[in-house]
Design a protein around this motif. Sequence first.
Motif, mmCIF file in Angstrom:
data_model
loop_
_atom_site.group_PDB
_atom_site.id
_atom_site.type_symbol
_atom_site.label_atom_id
_atom_site.label_comp_id
_atom_site.label_asym_id
_atom_site.label_seq_id
_atom_site.Cartn_x
_atom_site.Cartn_y
_atom_site.Cartn_z
ATOM 1 N N ASN A 279 0.793 -1.240 0.000
ATOM 2 C CA ASN A 279 0.000 0.000 0.000
ATOM 3 C C ASN A 279 0.819 1.280 0.000
ATOM 4 O OD1 ASN A 279 -2.479 -1.499 0.187
ATOM 5 N ND2 ASN A 279 -2.068 -1.812 2.360
ATOM 6 N N LYS A 280 2.018 1.230 0.564
ATOM 7 C CA LYS A 280 2.854 2.437 0.627
ATOM 8 C C LYS A 280 3.948 2.429 -0.419
ATOM 9 C CE LYS A 280 5.878 5.062 3.755
ATOM 10 N NZ LYS A 280 6.511 5.082 5.106
ATOM 11 N N GLU A 281 4.634 1.300 -0.554
ATOM 12 C CA GLU A 281 5.761 1.232 -1.487
ATOM 13 C C GLU A 281 5.340 0.839 -2.898
ATOM 14 O OE1 GLU A 281 8.646 2.291 -0.822
ATOM 15 O OE2 GLU A 281 8.541 2.449 1.363
ATOM 16 N N HIS A 282 4.162 0.249 -3.029
ATOM 17 C CA HIS A 282 3.621 -0.135 -4.345
ATOM 18 C C HIS A 282 4.584 -1.045 -5.120
ATOM 19 C CE1 HIS A 282 0.450 2.729 -3.526
ATOM 20 N NE2 HIS A 282 1.346 3.694 -3.373
ATOM 21 N N VAL A 283 5.045 -2.079 -4.435
ATOM 22 C CA VAL A 283 5.929 -3.046 -5.091
ATOM 23 C C VAL A 283 5.147 -3.825 -6.145
ATOM 24 C CG1 VAL A 283 7.425 -3.275 -3.078
ATOM 25 C CG2 VAL A 283 5.495 -4.849 -3.357
ATOM 26 N N VAL A 284 5.848 -4.281 -7.177
ATOM 27 C CA VAL A 284 5.186 -5.077 -8.220
ATOM 28 C C VAL A 284 5.293 -6.565 -7.922
ATOM 29 C CG1 VAL A 284 5.692 -3.279 -9.918
ATOM 30 C CG2 VAL A 284 7.191 -5.280 -9.771
ATOM 31 N N ALA A 285 6.185 -6.921 -6.994
ATOM 32 C CA ALA A 285 6.355 -8.307 -6.554
ATOM 33 C C ALA A 285 7.187 -8.269 -5.281
ATOM 34 C CB ALA A 285 7.055 -9.153 -7.612
ATOM 35 N N THR A 286 7.141 -9.364 -4.532
ATOM 36 C CA THR A 286 7.993 -9.496 -3.355
ATOM 37 C C THR A 286 8.669 -10.858 -3.379
ATOM 38 O OG1 THR A 286 6.945 -7.917 -1.844
ATOM 39 C CG2 THR A 286 7.918 -9.864 -0.838
ATOM 40 N N VAL A 287 9.939 -10.868 -2.996
ATOM 41 C CA VAL A 287 10.678 -12.124 -2.846
ATOM 42 C C VAL A 287 11.065 -12.265 -1.381
ATOM 43 C CG1 VAL A 287 11.569 -12.001 -5.201
ATOM 44 C CG2 VAL A 287 12.956 -11.110 -3.330
ATOM 45 N N GLY A 288 11.334 -13.502 -0.987
ATOM 46 C CA GLY A 288 11.765 -13.738 0.380
ATOM 47 C C GLY A 288 10.908 -14.776 1.064
ATOM 48 N N TYR A 289 10.636 -14.499 2.300
ATOM 49 C CA TYR A 289 10.031 -15.411 3.253
ATOM 50 C C TYR A 289 10.959 -16.580 3.509
ATOM 51 C CZ TYR A 289 5.934 -12.528 3.025
ATOM 52 O OH TYR A 289 5.104 -11.446 3.079
ATOM 53 N N ILE A 290 11.547 -16.511 4.666
ATOM 54 C CA ILE A 290 12.451 -17.547 5.145
ATOM 55 C C ILE A 290 11.668 -18.551 5.975
ATOM 56 C CG2 ILE A 290 14.509 -17.991 6.532
ATOM 57 C CD1 ILE A 290 15.012 -16.261 4.015
ATOM 58 N N GLN B 62 -4.601 -11.122 -2.323
ATOM 59 C CA GLN B 62 -5.737 -10.202 -2.435
ATOM 60 C C GLN B 62 -5.427 -9.028 -3.353
ATOM 61 O OE1 GLN B 62 -6.377 -9.202 1.676
ATOM 62 N NE2 GLN B 62 -7.236 -11.221 2.191
ATOM 63 N N ALA B 63 -4.182 -8.546 -3.309
ATOM 64 C CA ALA B 63 -3.774 -7.392 -4.128
ATOM 65 C C ALA B 63 -3.357 -7.799 -5.542
ATOM 66 C CB ALA B 63 -2.625 -6.654 -3.445
ATOM 67 N N GLN B 64 -3.344 -9.090 -5.826
ATOM 68 C CA GLN B 64 -2.921 -9.632 -7.117
ATOM 69 C C GLN B 64 -1.485 -9.213 -7.465
ATOM 70 O OE1 GLN B 64 -6.090 -8.647 -10.002
ATOM 71 N NE2 GLN B 64 -6.991 -10.636 -9.510
ATOM 72 N N ILE B 65 -0.607 -9.436 -6.488
ATOM 73 C CA ILE B 65 0.819 -9.155 -6.637
ATOM 74 C C ILE B 65 1.584 -10.449 -6.379
ATOM 75 C CG2 ILE B 65 2.787 -7.898 -5.658
ATOM 76 C CD1 ILE B 65 0.820 -5.649 -4.942
ATOM 77 N N PRO B 66 2.453 -10.875 -7.295
ATOM 78 C CA PRO B 66 3.141 -12.161 -7.108
ATOM 79 C C PRO B 66 4.157 -12.145 -5.969
ATOM 80 C CG PRO B 66 3.903 -11.065 -9.109
ATOM 81 C CD PRO B 66 2.749 -10.264 -8.603
ATOM 82 N N VAL B 67 4.256 -13.297 -5.312
ATOM 83 C CA VAL B 67 5.239 -13.528 -4.257
ATOM 84 C C VAL B 67 6.114 -14.697 -4.685
ATOM 85 C CG1 VAL B 67 5.617 -14.177 -1.857
ATOM 86 C CG2 VAL B 67 3.661 -12.768 -2.452
ATOM 87 N N THR C 75 4.305 -4.676 -15.665
ATOM 88 C CA THR C 75 4.513 -4.906 -14.232
ATOM 89 C C THR C 75 3.196 -5.212 -13.531
ATOM 90 O OG1 THR C 75 4.360 -2.522 -13.803
ATOM 91 C CG2 THR C 75 6.572 -3.452 -14.123
ATOM 92 N N GLU C 76 2.158 -5.505 -14.288
ATOM 93 C CA GLU C 76 0.868 -5.868 -13.702
ATOM 94 C C GLU C 76 0.924 -7.307 -13.189
ATOM 95 O OE1 GLU C 76 -2.385 -5.130 -16.358
ATOM 96 O OE2 GLU C 76 -1.547 -3.211 -17.012
ATOM 97 N N GLY C 77 0.473 -7.497 -11.954
ATOM 98 C CA GLY C 77 0.578 -8.796 -11.310
ATOM 99 C C GLY C 77 0.030 -9.963 -12.108
ATOM 100 N N PRO C 78 -1.215 -9.907 -12.582
ATOM 101 C CA PRO C 78 -1.762 -11.039 -13.329
ATOM 102 C C PRO C 78 -0.957 -11.371 -14.580
ATOM 103 C CG PRO C 78 -3.536 -9.600 -12.587
ATOM 104 C CD PRO C 78 -2.247 -8.883 -12.303
ATOM 105 N N LYS C 79 -0.404 -10.370 -15.230
ATOM 106 C CA LYS C 79 0.398 -10.615 -16.433
ATOM 107 C C LYS C 79 1.742 -11.254 -16.080
ATOM 108 C CE LYS C 79 -1.768 -6.998 -19.239
ATOM 109 N NZ LYS C 79 -1.593 -5.740 -20.004
ATOM 110 N N ILE C 80 2.324 -10.855 -14.939
ATOM 111 C CA ILE C 80 3.579 -11.472 -14.484
ATOM 112 C C ILE C 80 3.324 -12.941 -14.139
ATOM 113 C CG2 ILE C 80 5.388 -11.455 -12.726
ATOM 114 C CD1 ILE C 80 4.954 -8.428 -12.452
ATOM 115 N N VAL C 81 2.230 -13.219 -13.455
ATOM 116 C CA VAL C 81 1.884 -14.599 -13.101
ATOM 117 C C VAL C 81 1.710 -15.447 -14.358
ATOM 118 C CG1 VAL C 81 0.040 -16.046 -12.144
ATOM 119 C CG2 VAL C 81 0.900 -14.099 -10.844
ATOM 120 N N ALA C 82 0.983 -14.914 -15.329
ATOM 121 C CA ALA C 82 0.771 -15.664 -16.573
ATOM 122 C C ALA C 82 2.095 -15.966 -17.260
ATOM 123 C CB ALA C 82 -0.145 -14.875 -17.509
#
Length: 385
Positions: free
Chosen positions: A90-101, A115-120, A331-338
Motif C-alpha cells: 500500500n505504501k511502497e507499491h511493489v510489483v512483486a515481493t521475494v523472500g520469506y524464510i 488479495q492485491a494480485q501481486i506475485p510472491v 509490471t501488472e501482477g496477473p500478467k507477471i503470473v501468466a
Amino acid sequence: MNFKLKALVAGVALGFSMSGMAAEPIKIGVSGPFTGGSAPMGVSMRDGVKLAVNEINAAGGVLGRKLEVVERDDEAKNERGVQIAQELINKEHVVATVGYINTGVALASQRFYQQAQIPVMNNVATGSVVTQQFATQPMNFVFRNSASDAIQSQMIVDEAIGRRGFKKVAILADSTNYGQLGRADLEKALEKKGIKPVAVEKYNLQDVDMTSQLLKAKQAGAEAVLTYGIGPELAQIANGMEKLGWKVPMIGSWTLSMANFVDNAGKNGEGTRMPQTFIQDPSTPKRKAFIDAYVKAYNPPGGRMPSAVSAAQGYDSIYLLAAAIKQANSTEGPKIVAALENLNTKVDGVVTTYDKPYSKTDHEAINFNNTVFGEVRGGRVVQAK
C-alpha cells in the motif's frame, strides 16, 4: 505567448513528464529475518537478491527501467511479516515481493499479496502448504524456488531408511510452523516405508538443553535422529548428544547447513547430512562467478556464505521475476503470473537452469533432480558421497 508556442511548450513538458514516468524504477519487495536466529538465512538471501539486482541494472534493467529493492526485516515474526506485507503493497507499491524464510511468516503474510494480485516468490520457506494456500483460486499469486518439505522429507527418509538401513529413528522438531509441518511430512514419508518413529519430540526456539528429548530418543533405541529446526537449536541437539555420549547420525532438513549450526556444533556436527539445492562449490562457471561475486561484495568470514542455499535461491528468484516481467512486457501482477506459468526462455540460475519451471497447476521450481545431499566436513558443507 501565442497558441502554437503554448502548445509546443506543453508538449515538451508532457514529453519530459512521460519520460520521467517511464524511467521510474520497478520496486521489488524483499522480506526476511535480518536479525535473530534465522538471520543467516535472511541476510544471505537478501545479499543474493542484491547481487542479481545490481547485475540486471548494470545490463540496462528490465523494460528500460532499473530494479529497486525495498527490504524489510520481518524478524521471523508472523505479525511483523503481516505489517510489512501491507506496507510494501500500500505504501511502497511493489510489483512483486521475494523472500520469506520462515513458513509461518509466509502463511500469515502472503494472503495480502494474493488479495492485491501481486506475485510472491518464496525463495527459502519450504513448508509444503506454502504454494497450496491459494491453489484453488482462479489465479494463484504464490510461487517458490526452494525445495519444499515434501521433497526434503522424502530425501531424508530415503537416506536414513533406504540407503543406510536404519529401522529405528527419532524425530526432533521445533515448535514453529516450519518444524511441525516438517515433522508431519517426515512421519508421512516414514509411514510409506512402513516405519513408525520410536520417539517424536518437540522443543522451542532458544531452548539450550535438549537432554530430556534426547534421553527419550536414546532410551527408545533410536539409531538416527531426524531433525526439523534452525541452526542454533540444531547445534544444541548435536552438542547434547555429545554430552550424553550418544553417537548416532543426524539427518535433517537443509537448515543443518546454516553457519550457526556448523559453527556452534563444531566437531559434534561432523557427518551431519541434509538436502541442498546449492553447495558453495564452484562446480560450474555460473556457480563460480556467483560465489566470487558474493565473496567480493560481502567478504563473509572465511569466505563462507552464512547460508549458501538462501543466497543462491535469492539470486535466482530475481532472475525468474525479471524474465517474467520482460516476457509480460508489463509490471501488472496477473500478467507477471501468466508469464511465470509459461516462461518461453530458459533462465540460467545458480541452482539450475530453469526451463519452464512453473505451470498453471505447479508453482514449484525445484524438484528431486536439482536437489542433492550435503554433509558437514571440516566446518564446511560439501556434497555427500
